[in-house]
Write an enzyme that holds these catalytic residues in place. Structure first.
Site, PDB file in Angstrom:
ATOM      1  N   HIS A 195      19.577 -40.553 -28.668  1.00 21.50           N
ATOM      2  CA  HIS A 195      20.111 -39.520 -27.784  1.00 21.50           C
ATOM      3  C   HIS A 195      20.599 -38.326 -28.607  1.00 21.50           C
ATOM      4  CE1 HIS A 195      20.355 -43.005 -25.074  1.00 21.50           C
ATOM      5  NE2 HIS A 195      20.296 -42.130 -24.094  1.00 21.50           N
ATOM      6  N   ASP A 197      10.751 -42.025 -22.718  1.00 23.77           N
ATOM      7  CA  ASP A 197      12.197 -42.025 -22.589  1.00 23.77           C
ATOM      8  C   ASP A 197      12.588 -40.600 -22.200  1.00 23.77           C
ATOM      9  OD1 ASP A 197      14.831 -42.862 -22.640  1.00 23.77           O
ATOM     10  OD2 ASP A 197      14.745 -43.698 -24.660  1.00 23.77           O
TER      11      ASP A 197
END
Length: 600
Positions: free
Chosen positions: A245, A318
């Site tokens: 992230h 993702d």
């Protein structure tokens, strides 16, 4: 609720053109000729939209709160989910709790119906594939009163494929009842790095074959309930100390190590008939030396996943707003490169306008062919057809009442959780706590924000469960980084108690949680600890004479730990990961499979 007649009319002939009939209801692949005819009628803009799965703020498809309207305008350039569908014709929408999509099951069902109604009402409108991250454990977007089940590492500790499959079936049935047809679970990563900041207890464990068996079981459970499962994060995110992230992880496994360690769960998922696989924003030089993240790597996605592993289902990225995929290329290049690599669904780009227009421009410029888009759209439509979305896009309030959070499901979650709690240390047979000798209990420790809409905080849940079992229990939240004042308060509260239970959370060498435990031990009151996230905590607190691992701070796992503490049930869990010594990480403190027990 619209009748089936209304639904068929709203699809403007799409459903009748597909004529899926009973074969689709039974899960068979519809005849590709009919799906290809459907693709052929789509405009280029509609094709581009079908590739995207997008977030949108609000509890309603047409009438969200003003704050959510403002967020949509700022981030998406539209006011509502209905406007997003009209402008971009997106093929999927992902729900998040922070986007206010998931207040309660009936609201979620109404949102799902509103989304389907908005999309099906458009010219050549198609049903929408609604998705979310409902892994259970520490990652879940739909909270109570829906059933929340033990997470992956807890199931790994339980070691039962039957329990893993049943957890998937229960979770899948409840998702389907509220209109969510694609779940981004199970995690197929093999967590061999205790410092992994993003996977950890989201993984079933560190043993590839054990993980593979549990992944396959969950796939069968979810998909048997009519929800598409998604194995993630290919080619394997289990050995990294970087969170994708916020950074760009590099996995240094050799090709042989990848084959032996990372590949087995994905192979098992494919053998189990997995509907979708999610990519990882990681670099694996042994699989692709270009330096590209796997999400953008044709050698990894087309060469290995499609070619070597023989997978022909849907590949979803993702989230494209994560730093791991944005570092090397700009936001306009990422979706184009992902499609060229072999991706089908583009999940949650930072700007839908930038990403959508970039793909459109790439086709018009000849960098991407329309035939390449058609390949992905065909896979997406096959999945929508398999899930029954063309004939049954809507859900009902009656279905929510009949399925979501019912007593049978809640009892199942409790029983599964009881089989996962792991007893790591029990010096002097301190556990189970006796109501005769340890009736008056203080519960202290970390109270991280609830991961999944459970009641929480875990100290209060633990104390309440002990009280229901006949103990006198009080709680005091000391947090993940207790201050000196809180430590002093906990020590004062411990005086006169028969026992102290401490909930620990990701304890490090410098954590003041260690100070808290040391001060409590110095009082002479028996101290028991429960690791409410990573089981590795036990290595940092070797003086504690009774230690349990619960693997999550959700209510279902915390309550199960309380029942084990009280001796109501015996601990059955076994470590699905090894725990290294804190002072010498090269040496193992507790091996894979370690777990003590006692007679309840």
């Amino acid at each position: 609720m619209p009748s089936r007649r209304t639904v068929l009319a709203a699809t403007a002939g799409v459903t009748s053109a597909l004529a899926l009939g009973t074969d689709a209801q039974a899960g068979a692949r519809p005849h590709d000729t009919k799906l290809r005819a459907l693709v052929a009628r789509m405009s280029l803009e509609e094709k581009v939209g079908q590739l995207f799965v997008m977030r949108v703020y609000g509890h309603s498809a047409t009438a969200p709160d003003q704050a959510d309207v403002d967020a949509n305008l700022q981030q998406l350039g539209v006011r509502t989910a209905a406007e997003l569908l009209e402008k971009y014709r997106v093929g999927g929408i992902i729900y998040f709790s922070w986007a206010h999509n998931t207040r309660d099951p009936h609201q979620i069902a109404a949102l799902s119906n509103g989304i389907q109604r908005a999309s099906l009402g458009l010219p050549r409108g198609l049903p929408v594939l609604v998705s979310t991250d409902q892994e259970h454990g520490i990652v879940a977007r739909v909270g109570e009163p829906a059933t929340l089940l033990p997470g992956a590492m807890a199931l790994g500790a339980g070691g039962s494929r039957a329990d893993a499959r049943e957890a998937g079936r229960v979770g899948g049935a409840e998702l389907r009842a509220i209109g969510i047809r694609q779940d981004y679970a199970p995690v197929a990563d093999v967590n061999v790095n205790p410092a992994n900041p993003v996977i950890g207890v989201r993984s079933f464990g560190a043993a590839p074959e054990a993980v593979a068996g549990l992944v396959a079981a969950q796939v069968k459970g979810y998909q048997g309930a009519g929800v598409a499962a998604t194995a993630k994060h290919f080619p394997g995110h289990g050995d990294t100390a970087v969170d994708s992230h916020y950074g760009f992880p590099v996995i240094e496994h050799t090709r042989e190590q990848w084959t032996a360690l990372d590949a087995p769960p994905f192979r098992a998922a494919i053998r189990a008939g997995i509907d979708s696989i999610m990519t990882a924003h990681i670099m694996v030089p042994a699989l692709d030396p270009s330096g590209d993240p796997a999400t953008l790597s044709r050698p990894i996605l087309t060469g290995i996943l499609r070619g070597e592993l023989g997978y022909d289902g849907v590949v979803v990225t993702d989230s494209l707003d994560m730093r791991g995929v944005r570092e090397k290329y700009g936001d306009a290049r990422v979706p184009v490169l992902a499609l060229k690599a072999g991706v089908d669904q583009l999940l949650n780009p930072p700007s839908i306008d930038v990403a959508w227009n970039a793909v459109l421009a790439a086709v018009r410029a000849g960098e991407l062919t329309e035939a390449r888009l058609d390949e992905s759209i065909l896979r997406i439509l096959r999945l929508k057809a398999k899930l029954g979305l063309f004939e049954r896009p809507y859900v009902s309030d009656a279905g929510v009442e009949r399925v979501v959070g019912i007593r049978r499901h809640l009892d199942t979650a409790d029983r599964i959780a009881e089989r996962t709690t792991t007893l790591l240390v029990n010096e002097g047979s301190l556990l189970p706590l006796s109501r005769r000798t340890h009736r008056n209990v203080l519960v202290v420790g970390a109270d991280p924000t609830s991961p999944s809409g459970t009641t929480g905080p875990p100290t209060a849940v633990l104390a309440a469960e002990l009280a229901s079992l006949g103990f006198t229990a009080t709680s005091l939240s000391t947090g993940t980084a207790p201050t000196q004042a809180l430590i002093d308060q906990a020590v004062a509260a411990a005086r006169g108690k028969d026992a102290v239970v401490v909930g620990t959370y990701n304890v490090t060498a410098g954590s003041t949680q260690r100070t808290l435990v040391a001060r409590l031990l110095a009082t002479g009151v028996p101290v028991v600890a429960v690791a409410i996230r990573n089981p590795y905590d036990v290595a940092q607190l070797p003086e504690v004479k009774g230690y349990l691992a619960a693997y999550s701070w959700t209510d279902v796992e915390v309550r199960a730990a309380a029942r084990v503490l009280a001796g109501r049930v015996a601990p059955h869990g076994r470590l699905p990961v090894p725990v290294q010594r804190a002072d010498d990480p090269a040496r193992v403190l507790f091996p894979l499979g370690h777990g003590l027990t006692y007679e309840p």
